[in-house]
Design a protein around this motif. Structure first.
Motif, PDB file in Angstrom:
ATOM      1  N   LEU A 129       0.842  -1.192   0.000  1.00  0.00           N
ATOM      2  CA  LEU A 129       0.000   0.000   0.000  1.00  0.00           C
ATOM      3  C   LEU A 129       0.875   1.239   0.000  1.00  0.00           C
ATOM      4  CD1 LEU A 129      -2.828   1.323   0.259  1.00  0.00           C
ATOM      5  CD2 LEU A 129      -2.585   1.070   2.749  1.00  0.00           C
ATOM      6  N   GLY A 130       0.680   2.095  -0.996  1.00  0.00           N
ATOM      7  CA  GLY A 130       1.503   3.298  -1.041  1.00  0.00           C
ATOM      8  C   GLY A 130       1.117   4.189  -2.198  1.00  0.00           C
ATOM      9  N   LEU A 149      -3.251   5.230   5.965  1.00  0.00           N
ATOM     10  CA  LEU A 149      -3.307   4.526   7.246  1.00  0.00           C
ATOM     11  C   LEU A 149      -4.750   4.165   7.587  1.00  0.00           C
ATOM     12  CD1 LEU A 149      -0.716   6.541   9.369  1.00  0.00           C
ATOM     13  CD2 LEU A 149      -0.346   4.542   7.904  1.00  0.00           C
ATOM     14  N   GLU A 150      -5.672   5.060   7.278  1.00  0.00           N
ATOM     15  CA  GLU A 150      -7.096   4.782   7.496  1.00  0.00           C
ATOM     16  C   GLU A 150      -7.578   3.697   6.528  1.00  0.00           C
ATOM     17  OE1 GLU A 150      -9.179   5.795   9.980  1.00  0.00           O
ATOM     18  OE2 GLU A 150      -7.267   6.551  10.759  1.00  0.00           O
ATOM     19  N   ALA A 151      -7.181   3.807   5.268  1.00  0.00           N
ATOM     20  CA  ALA A 151      -7.598   2.820   4.258  1.00  0.00           C
ATOM     21  C   ALA A 151      -7.088   1.424   4.605  1.00  0.00           C
ATOM     22  CB  ALA A 151      -7.089   3.243   2.878  1.00  0.00           C
ATOM     23  N   ALA A 152      -5.883   1.350   5.158  1.00  0.00           N
ATOM     24  CA  ALA A 152      -5.275   0.053   5.496  1.00  0.00           C
ATOM     25  C   ALA A 152      -6.149  -0.748   6.449  1.00  0.00           C
ATOM     26  CB  ALA A 152      -3.892   0.262   6.104  1.00  0.00           C
ATOM     27  N   PRO A 158      -2.562  -9.014   5.365  1.00  0.00           N
ATOM     28  CA  PRO A 158      -1.463  -8.227   5.935  1.00  0.00           C
ATOM     29  C   PRO A 158      -1.040  -7.158   4.931  1.00  0.00           C
ATOM     30  CG  PRO A 158      -1.043 -10.578   6.180  1.00  0.00           C
ATOM     31  CD  PRO A 158      -2.243 -10.447   5.288  1.00  0.00           C
ATOM     32  N   VAL A 159      -0.670  -5.993   5.458  1.00  0.00           N
ATOM     33  CA  VAL A 159      -0.326  -4.844   4.613  1.00  0.00           C
ATOM     34  C   VAL A 159       1.147  -4.502   4.770  1.00  0.00           C
ATOM     35  CG1 VAL A 159      -0.758  -2.377   4.201  1.00  0.00           C
ATOM     36  CG2 VAL A 159      -2.665  -3.897   4.805  1.00  0.00           C
ATOM     37  N   GLY A 160       1.790  -4.241   3.633  1.00  0.00           N
ATOM     38  CA  GLY A 160       3.137  -3.677   3.611  1.00  0.00           C
ATOM     39  C   GLY A 160       3.016  -2.241   3.156  1.00  0.00           C
ATOM     40  N   ILE A 161       3.326  -1.299   4.028  1.00  0.00           N
ATOM     41  CA  ILE A 161       3.223   0.123   3.681  1.00  0.00           C
ATOM     42  C   ILE A 161       4.523   0.553   3.013  1.00  0.00           C
ATOM     43  CG2 ILE A 161       3.937   0.995   5.948  1.00  0.00           C
ATOM     44  CD1 ILE A 161       1.037   2.666   4.428  1.00  0.00           C
ATOM     45  N   ILE A 162       4.418   1.294   1.912  1.00  0.00           N
ATOM     46  CA  ILE A 162       5.588   1.629   1.105  1.00  0.00           C
ATOM     47  C   ILE A 162       5.582   3.113   0.740  1.00  0.00           C
ATOM     48  CG2 ILE A 162       4.403   0.969  -1.036  1.00  0.00           C
ATOM     49  CD1 ILE A 162       7.164  -0.008  -2.080  1.00  0.00           C
ATOM     50  N   GLY A 163       6.762   3.648   0.558  1.00  0.00           N
ATOM     51  CA  GLY A 163       6.905   5.026   0.107  1.00  0.00           C
ATOM     52  C   GLY A 163       7.377   5.934   1.216  1.00  0.00           C
TER      53      GLY A 163
END
Length: 194
Positions: A129-130, A149-152, A158-163
């Motif tokens: 997600l990014g 962060l809200e969308a996650a 499981p989410v990997g946040i990127i950027g």
């Protein structure tokens, strides 16, 4: 947990070998997963790089886009457009990919709540997600910031946040991976002017 991003094009631009990068990140704690990304090289060069990664890294190895190299990796990560190359029906697309990769991990890039809700209906192991923050390496990315962060929170995967993610960032589940690329380069390059 850190989800390391080994982008070969960036390493080449910085004059750092893949081997040097892998030796460098081995000093970091808790990097259970690494994605190899290389949009420009031949399949043969990518295969050789995957063999080097296996020699110096013993965690989970994800290949970006190149399903034909899945036998050298533990999983596959696809972007939205790459998944749609298999079929515009995403259920069918994931089914076709699963036929080729079997039980290996499958990740999909997402960028907003709508894509997350769509991903919830798919047989995935995680989503990326990014972009969370602006970065030097992907200037064309749309920055989502706190909206992401809200969308996650809507993800069943499981989410990997990127950027622009920093090592010391703290996130709540379902964000379990901090996807870090250039943030892992600290200490790898000589400082200019010294």
């Amino acid at each position: 947990m850190i989800y390391a991003l080994a982008d070969k094009e960036t390493l080449n631009q910085k004059g750092v070998s893949l081997k040097t990068f892998l030796q460098h990140i081995s000093t970091f704690p808790n990097i259970p997963i690494l994605q190899y990304r290389n949009k420009l090289a031949s399949l043969e060069e990518k295969k050789e790089d995957l063999e080097i990664i296996r020699e110096y890294y013993d965690g989970i190895l994800i290949i970006n886009d190149n399903i034909e190299l899945i036998s050298y990796a533990d999983g596959l990560h696809l972007g939205q457009e790459d998944l749609r190359k298999y079929s515009y029906d995403l259920q069918e697309a994931v089914s076709l990919v699963r036929q080729k990769i079997g039980a290996r991990l499958l990740g999909l890039s997402t960028h907003d709540k709508e894509e997350i809700l769509e991903a919830n209906t798919l047989d995935l192991d995680y989503i990326g997600l990014g972009a969370y923050r602006a970065t030097d390496t992907k200037s064309e990315a749309n920055v989502g910031g706190k909206t992401l962060l809200e969308a996650a929170k809507y993800s069943k995967h499981p989410v990997g946040i990127i950027g622009g993610v920093h090592m010391d960032d703290i996130f709540e589940e379902p964000i379990v991976y901090k996807v870090i690329g250039s943030g892992l380069y600290k200490g790898l390059f000589p400082t200019k002017g010294k």
